[in-house]
Scaffold this motif. Structure first.
Motif, PDB file in Angstrom:
ATOM      1  N   GLY A 219      21.530   0.645  22.852  1.00  0.00           N
ATOM      2  CA  GLY A 219      20.665   1.532  23.637  1.00  0.00           C
ATOM      3  C   GLY A 219      21.478   2.655  24.256  1.00  0.00           C
ATOM      4  N   LEU A 220      22.703   2.315  24.654  1.00  0.00           N
ATOM      5  CA  LEU A 220      23.584   3.288  25.311  1.00  0.00           C
ATOM      6  C   LEU A 220      24.023   4.388  24.349  1.00  0.00           C
ATOM      7  N   MET A 221      24.213   4.036  23.077  1.00  0.00           N
ATOM      8  CA  MET A 221      24.757   5.019  22.126  1.00  0.00           C
ATOM      9  C   MET A 221      23.664   5.631  21.251  1.00  0.00           C
ATOM     10  N   PRO A 227      14.605  12.375  24.063  1.00  0.00           N
ATOM     11  CA  PRO A 227      13.408  13.190  24.328  1.00  0.00           C
ATOM     12  C   PRO A 227      12.190  12.363  24.752  1.00  0.00           C
ATOM     13  N   PHE A 228      12.218  11.065  24.524  1.00  0.00           N
ATOM     14  CA  PHE A 228      11.053  10.240  24.865  1.00  0.00           C
ATOM     15  C   PHE A 228      11.246   9.476  26.170  1.00  0.00           C
ATOM     16  N   VAL A 229      12.468   8.967  26.358  1.00  0.00           N
ATOM     17  CA  VAL A 229      12.718   8.157  27.562  1.00  0.00           C
ATOM     18  C   VAL A 229      13.198   9.028  28.724  1.00  0.00           C
ATOM     19  N   HIS A 230      14.009  10.027  28.427  1.00  0.00           N
ATOM     20  CA  HIS A 230      14.604  10.824  29.516  1.00  0.00           C
ATOM     21  C   HIS A 230      13.940  12.186  29.662  1.00  0.00           C
ATOM     22  N   GLN A 231      12.626  12.206  29.563  1.00  0.00           N
ATOM     23  CA  GLN A 231      11.919  13.484  29.742  1.00  0.00           C
ATOM     24  C   GLN A 231      11.930  13.878  31.213  1.00  0.00           C
ATOM     25  N   ASP A 345      16.239   4.174  31.469  1.00  0.00           N
ATOM     26  CA  ASP A 345      16.750   3.246  30.448  1.00  0.00           C
ATOM     27  C   ASP A 345      16.358   1.814  30.779  1.00  0.00           C
ATOM     28  N   GLN A 346      16.509   1.462  32.061  1.00  0.00           N
ATOM     29  CA  GLN A 346      16.207   0.095  32.481  1.00  0.00           C
ATOM     30  C   GLN A 346      14.733  -0.237  32.206  1.00  0.00           C
ATOM     31  N   GLY A 347      13.854   0.709  32.569  1.00  0.00           N
ATOM     32  CA  GLY A 347      12.416   0.494  32.360  1.00  0.00           C
ATOM     33  C   GLY A 347      12.110   0.250  30.893  1.00  0.00           C
ATOM     34  N   THR A 348      12.762   1.038  30.031  1.00  0.00           N
ATOM     35  CA  THR A 348      12.526   0.881  28.596  1.00  0.00           C
ATOM     36  C   THR A 348      13.021  -0.471  28.105  1.00  0.00           C
TER      37      THR A 348
END
Ligand code: FES
Ligand SMILES: [Fe+2]
Length: 406
Positions: A219-221, A227-231, A345-348
């Protein structure tokens, strides 16, 4: 003659049938007592069997014999003992009066009570159960209060399990050598965050992910989730997605995204370039077991960060993020954005864990998941080389250019 009886205690019956019954009753009583006893003893035997120590670790997919960050340095003050879990090993950690960090398995070698319930005097940890005392840095037993002058037990031959432990960059790092393995003659140095000037700001953040460390690391790399998680308006929107071309090269135990000018659709990079008037370059490395570093430089200004994904249990890992910089960027502002990023990231990962509970078949696609494939390749090849003693084969043959849209 009927023998089924219950009720008050019976008088011994002088007849043969009576004697047989009495014998059966006594044998039954002894058997029942033995069963009761073995039930009480079984848990003790179970935890002391060597398999109990090694079996869960064999198939957990952890990489042993590496440094892992266990706790923040700020969690230990004076003679306070702290606890942590790394690779499913419970640890008790502290700092001696001389300032040396130590880590022991949080389990007394006598009866297994956590040593963290005991007392620490700056040099030795005293178990809360029978008062055995252990030298904190070596784990060596120095006193068993119940022994008399007649006893021949060699106290100094008893050790609590302990691990190499060092403080760096604001963390207690613990070198997790596999159960039953010997420490190598020279232990590698603890990872250190790169900094490029004498004065800088530094901050630490962490967040737990309810998943196996492998999911946390890929997930980190993973470049495609951005564009979907960090909008967000200040970073990017899903409509900013565009084709990218990135060069990668193999490095020992990992791979590097070769120095490049970062994505022009990210506002902070644009601002930095405007400010210095010099090109911005970014170098991103991943090295086993779990370290992603990123260095951004533009003229004299720099920003350096490290994220590690550390296995706590097989169903839980933790991201420890540390960043340092000499840009004009207040720590408080940076933390607001970084926390939001980590929370996204955590939420995902929390949502993903819901799906992973049912053991679905998963895919890794080219080119966006190629770094994840390298990670699994590096891990497997390292384990193979450790098993055979042959040199480790790197999963990359040489520099590669990858293409994806993000
Ligand atoms: S359990 Fe620790 S001294 Fe007995
Ligand atoms: Fe992310």
């Amino acid at each position: 003659m009927p023998v089924a009886r219950s009720g008050p205690p019976q008088q011994a019956d002088p007849t043969r049938a009576g004697r047989d019954f009495e014998l059966t009753r006594r044998i039954d009583a002894v058997r029942r007592r033995k069963e009761r006893m073995s039930e009480a003893v079984r848990p003790i035997l179970q935890v002391t069997l060597p398999e109990r120590e090694t079996a869960p670790e064999q198939d957990a997919g952890f990489l042993w014999d590496f440094w892992y960050p266990a706790i923040r340095s700020t969690e230990v003050a004076g003679n306070r003992l702290a606890t942590a879990m790394l690779l499913e090993v419970p640890l008790v950690l502290g700092r001696t009066a001389e300032g040396k960090a130590f880590a022991m398995r949080d389990s007394c070698p006598h009866r297994g009570i956590p040593l963290s319930y005991g007392r620490f005097d700056g040099k030795t940890v005293e178990c809360s159960y029978h008062g055995w005392r252990f030298e904190a840095c070596s784990g060596q037993c120095v006193e068993i209060p119940s022994l008399t002058s007649q006893d021949k037990l060699k106290v100094e031959r008893i050790f609590a399990v302990h691990y190499p432990c060092e403080e760096r960059d604001g963390y207690f790092w613990v070198y997790m050598n596999a159960v039953g393995s010997r420490l190598p003659e020279t232990i590698p140095t603890t990872p250190k965050l790169s900094t490029f000037s004498d004065k800088y700001k530094i901050t630490h953040l962490d967040c737990e992910l309810p998943s196996h460390v492998d999911q946390g690391i890929i997930g980190l790399m993973d470049p495609a989730h951005g564009p979907f998680v960090h909008q967000s308006w200040y970073w990017r929107s899903r409509h900013s997605i565009h084709g990218k071309e990135k060069k990668f090269e193999p490095i020992p135990n990992g791979f590097r995204m070769s120095p490049h000018t970062p994505s022009s659709n990210s506002a902070p990079y644009r601002m930095l370039q405007k400010y210095t008037g010099e090109p911005v370059t970014t170098t991103i490395d991943f090295v086993l077991p779990n370290i992603r570093t990123e260095e951004i430089r533009s003229g004299k200004l720099w920003f350096s960060s490290r994220a590690t994904v550390t296995p706590v249990r097989r169903d839980l890992c933790r991201i420890d993020f540390v960043a340092a910089w000499n840009l004009f960027l207040p720590v408080s502002i940076f933390r607001i954005f970084a926390k939001k990023f980590l929370r996204q990231d955590q939420g995902t990962m929390i949502l993903q864990a819901e799906g992973l509970k049912h053991n679905p078949r998963l895919m890794l696609i080219d080119d966006a998941d190629r770094p994840a494939k390298w990670y699994f390749g590096l891990k497997a090849n390292l384990q193979e080389s450790r098993r055979t003693g042959a040199p480790m084969v790197h999963p990359m043959n040489g520099p590669v250019t990858l293409h994806w849209r993000s």
